[in-house]
Design an enzyme around this catalytic site. Structure first.
Site, PDB file in Angstrom:
ATOM      1  N   ASN A 182     142.798  10.054  55.613  1.00 34.59           N
ATOM      2  CA  ASN A 182     141.841   9.243  54.865  1.00 34.59           C
ATOM      3  C   ASN A 182     142.386   7.810  54.848  1.00 34.59           C
ATOM      4  OD1 ASN A 182     140.227   7.977  52.994  1.00 34.59           O
ATOM      5  ND2 ASN A 182     140.997   9.131  51.224  1.00 34.59           N
ATOM      6  N   GLU A 233     143.334  17.078  44.769  1.00 31.09           N
ATOM      7  CA  GLU A 233     144.175  15.886  44.753  1.00 31.09           C
ATOM      8  C   GLU A 233     144.505  15.503  43.307  1.00 31.09           C
ATOM      9  OE1 GLU A 233     143.294  13.606  48.806  1.00 31.09           O
ATOM     10  OE2 GLU A 233     142.560  12.595  47.022  1.00 31.09           O
ATOM     11  N   SER A 243     150.181  11.917  48.399  1.00 29.11           N
ATOM     12  CA  SER A 243     151.508  11.586  48.941  1.00 29.11           C
ATOM     13  C   SER A 243     152.040  12.623  49.935  1.00 29.11           C
ATOM     14  CB  SER A 243     152.503  11.352  47.805  1.00 29.11           C
ATOM     15  OG  SER A 243     152.081  10.267  46.994  1.00 29.11           O
TER      16      SER A 243
HETATM   17  C1  G2H Z   1     145.102  10.913  48.182  1.00 31.23           C
HETATM   18  C2  G2H Z   1     145.569  10.692  49.552  1.00 31.23           C
HETATM   19  C3  G2H Z   1     144.424  10.687  50.522  1.00 31.23           C
HETATM   20  P1  G2H Z   1     147.882   9.355  49.671  1.00 31.23           P
HETATM   21  O1  G2H Z   1     144.091  10.000  47.826  1.00 31.23           O
HETATM   22  O2  G2H Z   1     143.191  11.161  50.085  1.00 31.23           O
HETATM   23  O3  G2H Z   1     146.267   9.451  49.632  1.00 31.23           O
HETATM   24  O4  G2H Z   1     148.329  10.330  50.743  1.00 31.23           O
HETATM   25  O5  G2H Z   1     148.185   7.927  50.050  1.00 31.23           O
HETATM   26  O6  G2H Z   1     148.395   9.743  48.328  1.00 31.23           O
END
Ligand code: G2H
Length: 251
Positions: free
Chosen positions: A9, A167, A213
């Site tokens: 993403n 998430e 993360s």
């Molecule tokens: C959570 C994720 C991707 P990251 O939002 O959807 O972002 O991996 O930077 O925490």
């Protein structure tokens, strides 16, 4: 068996030019067949991505859409515009949309129905914030999000299309990852909820991702868990080499 889905993403990153560089770098890297890889870019890179990835096994996705087909909705993008480009997935209800842009479950429910109607596969995001986790309300919050966002949608409509991404908000972009056991426990809770709402058959077929993360160093541990069928990755998906390590995890 559920084929793992590892999706990058990109959030509000990567110009079209940077997207072309990324794809050029990715050409020299391995893409495992054991995993479905997907790149979810800003709208401005989707044409490049869908054209360049058409004859590969890498899918594409958008980060959002509106639920109407067309009309006076300045600034919005419709499901048929995405479909016309050949986009496969669309994220619905990312926590950044829920918190910064105040999208509520009623709106997200309309978006999921519209995505399914247009044969786009929704990646429905859910997750609790730190306060909700610390007050032990995380399961209640996630259950309420999923029940409201899937309201009125039948098993037949969801089958082979719905993906859920768990998430926890406190783990997004913070460097703090939920422990793989905590992530597994919530993904199992979500699968049990889908059994209760629909059937074991549907629950067993839905892919549930963890996001927050995820990086090459922790992806193998996360992916080793029974109910985790993939990852939604932000920061660590922006470089082709890192993305390639994620989609070839365990090899
Ligand atoms: C959570 C994720 C991707 P990251 O939002 O959807 O972002 O991996 O930077 O925490």
């Amino acid at each position: 068996m559920r084929k793992p889905l590892i999706a990058g993403n990109w959030k509000m990153n990567m110009t079209d030019g940077e997207t072309k560089h990324f794809l050029n770098d990715l050409k020299n890297l391995r893409v495992s067949d054991n995993v479905e890889a997907c790149i979810i870019s800003p709208f401005t890179s989707l044409k490049t991505l869908t054209e360049e990835l058409k004859h590969t096994n890498i899918s594409t996705g958008a980060q959002n859409m509106y639920f109407e087909d067309s009309g006076a909705f300045t600034g919005e993008i419709s499901p048929n515009m995405l479909k016309d480009l050949g986009v496969d997935y669309v994220i619905i209800g990312h926590s950044e949309r829920r918190t910064i842009f105040k999208e509520d479950d009623e709106l997200l429910n309309k978006k999921i129905i519209s995505a399914l109607t247009h044969k786009l596969k929704p990646i429905l995001c859910c997750g609790e914030n730190l306060e909700q986790r610390e007050s032990n309300n995380h399961e209640k919050i996630v259950e309420s999000q999923i029940r409201s966002d899937l309201k009125g949608i039948s098993e037949k409509e969801l089958k082979s299309k719905l993906v859920i991404a768990y998430e926890p908000i406190w783990a997004i972009g913070t460097g703090k990852t939920a422990s793989s056991d905590d992530a597994q426990s919530m993904c199992k809770f979500i699968r049990n909820l889908l059994t209760e709402m629909y059937s074991k058959d549907l629950a067993d077929s839905v892919r549930i991702q963890y996001g927050g993360s995820v990086k090459p160093e922790n992806v193998t541990d996360i992916m080793s868990k029974e109910d985790i069928d993939g990852a939604l990755v932000g920061g660590a998906s922006l470089e082709a080499e890192s993305f390639s390590k994620l989609i070839n995890y365990g090899e």
